[in-house]
Design an enzyme around this catalytic site. Sequence first.
Site, PDB file in Angstrom:
ATOM      1  N   HIS A 140      28.427   4.657  41.830  1.00 16.93           N
ATOM      2  CA  HIS A 140      29.526   4.863  41.013  1.00 16.93           C
ATOM      3  C   HIS A 140      28.150   4.295  39.407  1.00 16.93           C
ATOM      4  O   HIS A 140      27.928   3.082  40.354  1.00 16.93           O
ATOM      5  CB  HIS A 140      30.901   4.382  40.083  1.00 16.93           C
ATOM      6  CG  HIS A 140      30.689   2.880  40.684  1.00 16.93           C
ATOM      7  ND1 HIS A 140      31.162   1.838  39.375  1.00 16.93           N
ATOM      8  CD2 HIS A 140      31.141   2.693  41.482  1.00 16.93           C
ATOM      9  CE1 HIS A 140      31.489   0.968  40.163  1.00 16.93           C
ATOM     10  NE2 HIS A 140      31.257   1.220  41.606  1.00 16.93           N
ATOM     11  N   HIS A 142      25.879   4.283  35.433  1.00 16.38           N
ATOM     12  CA  HIS A 142      25.297   4.999  34.310  1.00 16.38           C
ATOM     13  C   HIS A 142      24.436   5.559  34.499  1.00 16.38           C
ATOM     14  O   HIS A 142      23.390   4.764  34.078  1.00 16.38           O
ATOM     15  CB  HIS A 142      26.006   4.467  33.137  1.00 16.38           C
ATOM     16  CG  HIS A 142      27.249   3.268  33.027  1.00 16.38           C
ATOM     17  ND1 HIS A 142      27.957   3.908  32.851  1.00 16.38           N
ATOM     18  CD2 HIS A 142      27.766   2.303  32.772  1.00 16.38           C
ATOM     19  CE1 HIS A 142      29.200   3.170  32.033  1.00 16.38           C
ATOM     20  NE2 HIS A 142      28.915   1.980  32.131  1.00 16.38           N
TER      21      HIS A 142
END
EC number: 2.8.2.-
Length: 357
Positions: A140, A142
């Site tokens: 995970h 951005h």
Amino acid sequence: MGLLRIMMPPKLQLLAVVAFAVAMLFLENQIQKLEESRSKLERAIARHEVREIEQRHTMDGPRQDAPLDEEEDMVIIYNRVPKTASTSFTNIAYDLCAKNKYHVLHINTTKNNPVMSLQDQVRFVKNITSWKEMKPGFYHGHVSYLDFAKFGVKKKPIYINVIRDPIERLVSYYYFLRFGDDYRPGLRRRKQGDKKTFDECVAEGGSDCAPEKLWLQIPFFCGHSSECWNVGSRWAMDQAKYNLINEYFLVGVTEELEDFIMLLEAALPRFFRGATELYRTVGKKSHLRKTTEKKLPTKQTIAKLQQSDIWKMENEFYEFALEQFQFIRAHAVREKDGDLYILAQNFFYEKIYPKSN
């Protein structure tokens, strides 16, 4: 202090002001160095943990050379969009990883840049596909969507994501940069000290609340092409829609996060077994990040942003994602006594030939 200032000669007053400014610059510099040292320490600890895991797997046996079965070879990438309840959802994965036996890894890019260099793209794809010690893995971060097929990969990872009403997301991010949230309340944020409300920012035409700041969810789904980050690009939105339909396993919405988790548990129990109950009993209370000092915008502020073509495109993409999610949910769950429950398998095989003796 006022009396002292009056009694001091002008030259001494100037020296005092200069000395104070130098002291403040020194303190800012020391804080910056401490932040850099903390980041280096975190990276060193992470590398040490990775080495320990690799050594442990090597000592356990010849797993590195043995082919993994389908479930053990699974990799999920959650390229999380900022301020969409991504931390809340990721914490569920962290809570379940030991019990369900998979690894969770945070993709930490420099300055949270969602676009990787070409050489980093190659490294990332190689890590994801060949790092057996980290499989099954839940990654995970951005990072904008990356097409693994471009690199000759046969087995691509499973992409998932969550998006949010674009204005609500921007408002949350605006106040987050100034006041932080209840997740790490002591952390100094980039815009700390700026007390201007979102309404005031929009009224004054400020840069932090400009319609261009709404352009984020589309490029995250569009990917690493330059046109994806060209604000207001119709091509970027069409590509984002195409990727959402063809490259993402499931895309949920912040406003219906529990339903998103429920669908993931039903479809991918290897990772998400127990996620729905965990979210209902613990997650809603302990995992949901609340942005501090957030003030809801007025109808006038919302109406002004909605005049922008950029909002219209981001909102069109959000409505498109919401429609897809609700369609999937409608064919996977039913409601009874106010609660949702997952449908049992409703297909079977018949007329199987040739007949076995």
